[in-house]
Design an enzyme around this catalytic site. Structure first.
Site, PDB file in Angstrom:
ATOM      1  CG  HIS A 157      -1.671  -1.249   1.451  1.00 17.23           C
ATOM      2  ND1 HIS A 157      -2.912  -1.523   0.939  1.00 17.23           N
ATOM      3  CD2 HIS A 157      -1.299  -2.361   2.143  1.00 17.23           C
ATOM      4  CE1 HIS A 157      -3.289  -2.749   1.317  1.00 17.23           C
ATOM      5  NE2 HIS A 157      -2.326  -3.275   2.036  1.00 17.23           N
ATOM      6  CB  SER A 278      14.032  22.215 -15.420  1.00 19.33           C
ATOM      7  OG  SER A 278      13.339  23.450 -15.456  1.00 19.33           O
ATOM      8  CE  LYS A 284      12.765  19.281 -10.809  1.00 19.60           C
ATOM      9  NZ  LYS A 284      11.497  19.647 -11.470  1.00 19.60           N
ATOM     10  CD  GLU A 291       9.149  12.327 -15.489  1.00 21.74           C
ATOM     11  OE1 GLU A 291       8.206  13.012 -15.090  1.00 21.74           O
ATOM     12  OE2 GLU A 291      10.236  12.804 -15.856  1.00 21.74           O
TER      13      GLU A 291
END
Ligand code: ARG
Length: 459
Positions: A157, A278, A284, A291
């Site tokens: 979970h 970024s 970043k 992704e």
């Protein structure tokens, strides 16, 4: 008009919009090598049974080799008005050989031809994906010795559950990808059947030798029903499904590592060569590859759905709808293949932040279940032991301490039977060492499993 292989019955030229709408050459030119291999085997069989002379067969073989060379060297010209790869190659053959080229399509239809080409392509594609999956498994196995003693929290979970050894995690992915490999092997077996000779739908009145063609093309069997095999695209759907599960597994892994590389988790440092930055936030380092591996799963699922809907309710046997299958399966293959190509070096190149993991390892009471099992071993019924440890965890949560920080008085307050011996099993390291069951995270079990994987993958 005379250029079209099927124009005999027509007295009107095809509307150019129809040519553009019905063409598949833009997609199926990718099958040129399979189409030529199939045609060579077919011609050799025709010569064997006397439907071509040996000399005609030889001329066809060398012209087909020339055509293959022209396609590979980029000098071959593709036109939408020639529909598909089959008609392109046949036209090029006829341009070279005249009437001899016009004999190649004896006892053959594009219906059994396209099925044969696609089966040959799927078999090669399966072998390629299998190799990539083996490489990925090797990348996970390759981490295991270096990460041998690293303890990680396992989650259920997405809440901290029990402590596990890092290699136990890595080998979990080996198991998932191994099932994928097993499914691909099964799919390969059902794909590995010769359709050529089914002709349009009913077979042929010409004396062909299908076993001979199967041998030449390395098919393991000859399809026994011409109606079935010329309409069958189960192998395409199955391959698409196998690829979908690979993509799902990759997506689970990608999601996990995206989380693990956040400041919040800070378990993992991804190789910078596999990250991007970024344009506005200078700090970043984003996990874009992971992704996109997660994101591209969507189109692989979409392709599978398209194929299933494409086939739903199609009457037997060949229908032109089937032409839509190739774009979908090519895309699923290309997508998963590209994801796998990046997954292996990413797995090999990431580094666990061992210190950061260890610092936070005593959060979440990962040793609670082991303590409960310790009480069970001393004779406490499981439900009672669960309640006792639950009370201890409540006290620990109130005081913001670990179970091992509780005083003896607090132990006694939870249950009179508890004493200082409890401390012997507390702490994450001891909890890991306490596991013994087969397939568990017990160090000896993980070592056994690792040895099995190393042997299986020859690493
Ligand atoms: N381009 C077609 C396909 O991909 C080949 C078979 C066409 N057969 C036909 N009779 N029109 O399915």
């Amino acid at each position: 008009m005379a250029d079209k292989a099927w124009s005999g019955v027509f007295d009107e030229a095809t509307d150019p919009r129809v040519e553009r709408f019905t063409e598949s050459i833009s997609v199926d030119k990718r099958l040129y090598a399979q189409d030529i291999a199939g045609s060579i085997a077919h011609a050799q069989m025709l010569a064997k049974v006397g439907l071509l002379t040996t000399d005609e067969c030889r001329q066809i073989e060398s012209a087909l080799a020339e055509i293959r060379h022209a396609i590979e060297s980029g000098t071959f010209r593709f036109h939408a008005d020639l529909e598909d790869i089959h008609l392109h190659i046949e036209k090029a053959l006829t341009d070279r050989l005249g009437d001899i080229g016009r004999k190649l399509h004896t006892a053959r239809s594009r219906n059994d031809q396209v099925s044969t080409d696609l089966r040959l392509w799927v078999i090669e594609a399966i072998d390629q994906i299998d190799t990539r999956l083996a490489d990925l498994q090797k990348a996970f196995v390759g981490r295991c010795d270096a990460d041998r003693d690293v303890v990680l929290p396992a989650y259920t979970h997405l809440q901290r559950a029990q402590p596990v050894l890092a290699p136990h995690y890595w080998l979990a992915y080996c198991d998932k990808f191994n099932r994928d490999r097993g499914r691909l092997t099964d799919c390969r077996g059902r794909t590995n059947v010769l359709s050529l000779g089914a002709a349009a739908v009913a077979g042929t009145s010409l004396p062909i030798d299908r076993e001979d063609v199967a041998r030449r093309l390395n098919f393991a069997a000859v399809a026994g029903n011409s109606i079935d095999v010329s309409s069958d695209r189960d192998f395409v759907v199955e391959f698409a499904f196998c690829l979908t599960l690979v993509a799902e597994h990759l997506s689970t892994w990608a999601e996990e590592w995206i989380l693990w590389s956040t400041t919040e988790f800070n378990f993992l440092r991804l190789p910078q060569a596999f990250c991007t930055g970024s344009s506005i936030m200078p700090q970043k380092v984003n996990p874009d590859v992971l992704e996109l591996i997660r994101g591209k799963t969507a189109r692989v699922v979409g392709n599978l759905t398209s194929l299933l809907v494409l086939l739903k309710g199609l009457p037997l046997a060949y229908n032109r709808d089937l032409q839509e299958d190739k774009e979908r399966i090519f895309d699923s293959f290309d997508t998963v293949n590209a994801c796998l190509e990046l997954a292996s070096p990413l797995v090999a190149g990431a580094r666990l932040n061992v210190e950061a993991i260890r610092e936070k390892l005593d959060r979440g009471h990962l040793d609670a279940t082991t303590l409960m099992e310790f009480l069970i071993k001393r004779g406490t019924p499981q439900r009672t032991a669960h309640q006792i440890v639950g009370r201890l965890v409540r006290t620990a949560l109130e005081r913001c301490v670990r179970l091992s920080d509780l005083t003896e008085d607090e132990l006694k307050a939870a249950d009179a039977s508890l004493d200082a011996s409890i401390y012997d099993v507390l702490g994450v390291e001891k909890a890991v060492a306490a596991f013994i069951s087969y397939g568990s995270t017990a160090p000896s079990q993980v070592a056994d499993q690792l040895a099995i994987w190393k042997k299986k993958l020859s690493v």
